[in-house]
Write an enzyme that holds these catalytic residues in place. Sequence first.
Site, PDB file in Angstrom:
ATOM      1  N   HIS A 189      -4.346 -14.794  -5.083  1.00 46.52           N
ATOM      2  CA  HIS A 189      -4.475 -13.579  -4.283  1.00 46.52           C
ATOM      3  C   HIS A 189      -5.186 -12.452  -5.025  1.00 46.52           C
ATOM      4  CE1 HIS A 189      -2.464 -11.069  -0.890  1.00 46.52           C
ATOM      5  NE2 HIS A 189      -3.665 -11.490  -0.578  1.00 46.52           N
ATOM      6  N   HIS A 224       6.776  -7.348  -6.366  1.00 47.26           N
ATOM      7  CA  HIS A 224       5.772  -8.428  -6.380  1.00 47.26           C
ATOM      8  C   HIS A 224       6.488  -9.706  -5.911  1.00 47.26           C
ATOM      9  CE1 HIS A 224       2.234 -10.591  -7.434  1.00 47.26           C
ATOM     10  NE2 HIS A 224       2.233 -10.500  -8.754  1.00 47.26           N
ATOM     11  N   MET A 259      12.477  -4.928   2.117  1.00 44.13           N
ATOM     12  CA  MET A 259      11.777  -5.966   1.362  1.00 44.13           C
ATOM     13  C   MET A 259      11.045  -6.934   2.291  1.00 44.13           C
ATOM     14  SD  MET A 259      12.459  -4.564  -1.282  1.00 44.13           S
ATOM     15  CE  MET A 259      11.721  -5.511  -2.578  1.00 44.13           C
ATOM     16  N   HIS A 263       2.099  -3.886   2.056  1.00 45.57           N
ATOM     17  CA  HIS A 263       1.219  -4.559   1.103  1.00 45.57           C
ATOM     18  C   HIS A 263       0.245  -3.546   0.540  1.00 45.57           C
ATOM     19  CE1 HIS A 263      -1.496  -7.516  -0.644  1.00 45.57           C
ATOM     20  NE2 HIS A 263      -0.461  -8.320  -0.584  1.00 45.57           N
ATOM     21  N   ARG A 272      -1.709 -14.746   5.960  1.00 45.66           N
ATOM     22  CA  ARG A 272      -0.838 -15.842   5.534  1.00 45.66           C
ATOM     23  C   ARG A 272       0.462 -15.857   6.325  1.00 45.66           C
ATOM     24  NH1 ARG A 272      -0.383 -14.015  -0.528  1.00 45.66           N
ATOM     25  NH2 ARG A 272       0.128 -12.143   0.656  1.00 45.66           N
ATOM     26  N   ASP A 314       6.096 -12.893   1.713  1.00 46.96           N
ATOM     27  CA  ASP A 314       7.467 -13.123   1.256  1.00 46.96           C
ATOM     28  C   ASP A 314       8.479 -13.078   2.397  1.00 46.96           C
ATOM     29  OD1 ASP A 314       6.846 -13.403  -1.486  1.00 46.96           O
ATOM     30  OD2 ASP A 314       6.502 -11.250  -1.586  1.00 46.96           O
ATOM     31  N   ARG A 358      -9.077  -2.269 -21.335  1.00 46.38           N
ATOM     32  CA  ARG A 358      -8.462  -1.189 -22.099  1.00 46.38           C
ATOM     33  C   ARG A 358      -8.801   0.122 -21.399  1.00 46.38           C
ATOM     34  NH1 ARG A 358      -6.752   3.332 -24.280  1.00 46.38           N
ATOM     35  NH2 ARG A 358      -6.099   3.194 -26.461  1.00 46.38           N
TER      36      ARG A 358
HETATM   37  N1  COA Z   1       9.676  -0.416   3.534  1.00 43.77           N
HETATM   38  C1  COA Z   1       9.703   0.899   3.898  1.00 43.77           C
HETATM   39  N2  COA Z   1       8.665   1.726   3.713  1.00 43.77           N
HETATM   40  C2  COA Z   1       7.565   1.221   3.161  1.00 43.77           C
HETATM   41  C3  COA Z   1       7.462  -0.140   2.779  1.00 43.77           C
HETATM   42  C4  COA Z   1       8.584  -0.952   2.987  1.00 43.77           C
HETATM   43  N3  COA Z   1       8.563  -2.237   2.610  1.00 43.77           N
HETATM   44  N4  COA Z   1       6.243  -0.360   2.257  1.00 43.77           N
HETATM   45  C5  COA Z   1       5.593   0.806   2.296  1.00 43.77           C
HETATM   46  N5  COA Z   1       6.394   1.756   2.846  1.00 43.77           N
HETATM   47  C6  COA Z   1       6.062   3.162   3.033  1.00 43.77           C
HETATM   48  C7  COA Z   1       5.958   3.844   1.681  1.00 43.77           C
HETATM   49  O1  COA Z   1       7.234   4.299   1.240  1.00 43.77           O
HETATM   50  C8  COA Z   1       5.017   4.966   1.990  1.00 43.77           C
HETATM   51  O2  COA Z   1       5.729   5.989   2.644  1.00 43.77           O
HETATM   52  P1  COA Z   1       5.393   7.537   2.345  1.00 43.77           P
HETATM   53  O3  COA Z   1       3.947   7.690   2.747  1.00 43.77           O
HETATM   54  O4  COA Z   1       6.369   8.262   3.216  1.00 43.77           O
HETATM   55  O5  COA Z   1       5.611   7.718   0.885  1.00 43.77           O
HETATM   56  C9  COA Z   1       4.066   4.354   2.992  1.00 43.77           C
HETATM   57  O6  COA Z   1       4.779   3.253   3.591  1.00 43.77           O
HETATM   58  C10 COA Z   1       2.779   3.828   2.412  1.00 43.77           C
HETATM   59  O7  COA Z   1       3.071   2.965   1.320  1.00 43.77           O
HETATM   60  P2  COA Z   1       1.871   2.333   0.525  1.00 43.77           P
HETATM   61  O8  COA Z   1       1.156   3.381  -0.248  1.00 43.77           O
HETATM   62  O9  COA Z   1       1.091   1.547   1.503  1.00 43.77           O
HETATM   63  O10 COA Z   1       2.617   1.339  -0.493  1.00 43.77           O
HETATM   64  P3  COA Z   1       2.042   0.739  -1.847  1.00 43.77           P
HETATM   65  O11 COA Z   1       0.684   0.185  -1.640  1.00 43.77           O
HETATM   66  O12 COA Z   1       2.198   1.672  -2.980  1.00 43.77           O
HETATM   67  O13 COA Z   1       3.112  -0.413  -2.093  1.00 43.77           O
HETATM   68  C11 COA Z   1       4.301  -2.405  -1.825  1.00 43.77           C
HETATM   69  C12 COA Z   1       2.952  -1.689  -1.602  1.00 43.77           C
HETATM   70  C13 COA Z   1       4.122  -3.887  -1.518  1.00 43.77           C
HETATM   71  C14 COA Z   1       4.742  -2.234  -3.293  1.00 43.77           C
HETATM   72  C15 COA Z   1       5.352  -1.793  -0.867  1.00 43.77           C
HETATM   73  O14 COA Z   1       4.916  -1.960   0.460  1.00 43.77           O
HETATM   74  C16 COA Z   1       6.731  -2.384  -1.078  1.00 43.77           C
HETATM   75  O15 COA Z   1       7.450  -1.976  -2.000  1.00 43.77           O
HETATM   76  N6  COA Z   1       7.144  -3.370  -0.219  1.00 43.77           N
HETATM   77  C17 COA Z   1       8.435  -3.997  -0.367  1.00 43.77           C
HETATM   78  C18 COA Z   1       8.418  -5.044  -1.476  1.00 43.77           C
HETATM   79  C19 COA Z   1       7.628  -6.265  -1.102  1.00 43.77           C
HETATM   80  O16 COA Z   1       7.789  -6.833  -0.042  1.00 43.77           O
HETATM   81  N7  COA Z   1       6.780  -6.700  -2.037  1.00 43.77           N
HETATM   82  C20 COA Z   1       5.950  -7.879  -1.866  1.00 43.77           C
HETATM   83  C21 COA Z   1       4.533  -7.482  -1.790  1.00 43.77           C
HETATM   84  S1  COA Z   1       3.484  -8.840  -1.396  1.00 43.77           S
END
Ligand code: COA
Length: 378
Positions: A189, A224, A259, A263, A272, A314, A358
């Site tokens: 990915h 992740h 969770m 993304h 996917r 996931d 770096r």
């Molecule tokens: N549940 C609730 N709110 C969520 C969310 C979730 N799973 N994913 C994103 N959001 C919210 C964020 O809190 C953020 O809110 P805000 O604008 O009020 O602060 C908004 O949506 C935008 O988030 P974004 O900037 O798109 O997230 P990111 O790119 O920094 O993070 C992840 C991406 C995957 C880390 C995040 O979506 C997450 O933690 N998901 C849950 C864990 C998970 O499933 N991980 C597997 C990834 S493949």
Amino acid sequence: MSDTQPDIRKGLVGVIADVSAVSKVMPETNSLTYRGYAVQDLAEQCSFEEVAYLLWNGELPNAEQLAGFRREEASQRGISPALHQVIQAFPHDAHPMDAIRTAVSFLGMEDPEAADVSEPATRRKAMRLLAKIPTAIAAAHRATKGQAPVEPDPKLTFAENFFHVVFGKVPQPEVVKAFDVSLILYAEHGFNASTFTARTVTSTGADLHGAVTAGIAALKGPLHGGANEAVMHMLAEIGEPSKAVAWLEGKFDHKALVMGFGHRVYKNGDSRVPTMTRYAEKMAEVVGDRRWMEMSRLLAAAMLERKNIHPNLDFPAGPAYHLMGFDIPLFTPIFVASRITGWAAHVIEQAADNRLIRPLSHYTGVAQREVPALGARG
Ligand code: COA
């Protein structure tokens, strides 16, 4: 960009760090290709071994090449008595991700070509890791239950053998196919956190086992790979479909992360997910337990309606693995057994055209000052 206001991309959001020919993540169409092939087509039409070959060689294998690849992988599955002993000495409550991280590090010390970072040696080591990781995952998991390890069976496919070493038996073909599909979807990915970690380690001139050990450490985190385990814990906590939406409302009240949703790259869905969801549904039919998929359907609909956030891979993988009979702590190690293919492809690519990774930081601490004498300090 000026000296006082540097352009900082926290989390490296949107930063293009290098070129890569391994896979293409296309957020505009929510799609993903491995070496030019759509991942959902590979999942339906190929085996995991064919996809591993594709990632490592750039082209799908012909029948003879596939047979050679399978033969080589199957012949390398055994692990040494020394590694078995180390695994038996692991604390029985150790998380399987810590166990496989340690086992891969140990395999590095045992590998006859450990320090050889040439491409041919890295390819041979990658094959050995691909073959041995399931054996080590299963031995460590069985040890936590007081069960003896199961010898890998070279007559079985990669997916069949995974079930064999974990459970001592191979389930019906529909279950094996669903598992194989999940391995294909998890294989690669782009510059995700664990792959970028592996590339960073490789950029220092360090070896494959070091890069993969670091990749496993990065993959464990719940933001992740650890999310597939977290999803199943969440579904188990909710317990039944009728409670799903109220449970979710409670999470919204506390602004908690849900969770399996969201993304970094895909903001409008992940190609996917439909494939994995279809196979998770098949597992629900095979097992005769619709509870988890019904709960998932309600959660996904409510997340979309209330937050406009889509599920990631996931989300269906968690219940699919549960329905296949795997204990929750094995879910992320399964991701390792698959992603070793993507990590190794990136390690080879990074090493072939390397520059030390770096970046810089913008200092925000106190201004430069004199060191006071010991007696003059507060
Ligand atoms: N549940 C609730 N709110 C969520 C969310 C979730 N799973 N994913 C994103 N959001 C919210 C964020 O809190 C953020 O809110 P805000 O604008 O009020 O602060 C908004 O949506 C935008 O988030 P974004 O900037 O798109 O997230 P990111 O790119 O920094 O993070 C992840 C991406 C995957 C880390 C995040 O979506 C997450 O933690 N998901 C849950 C864990 C998970 O499933 N991980 C597997 C990834 S493949």
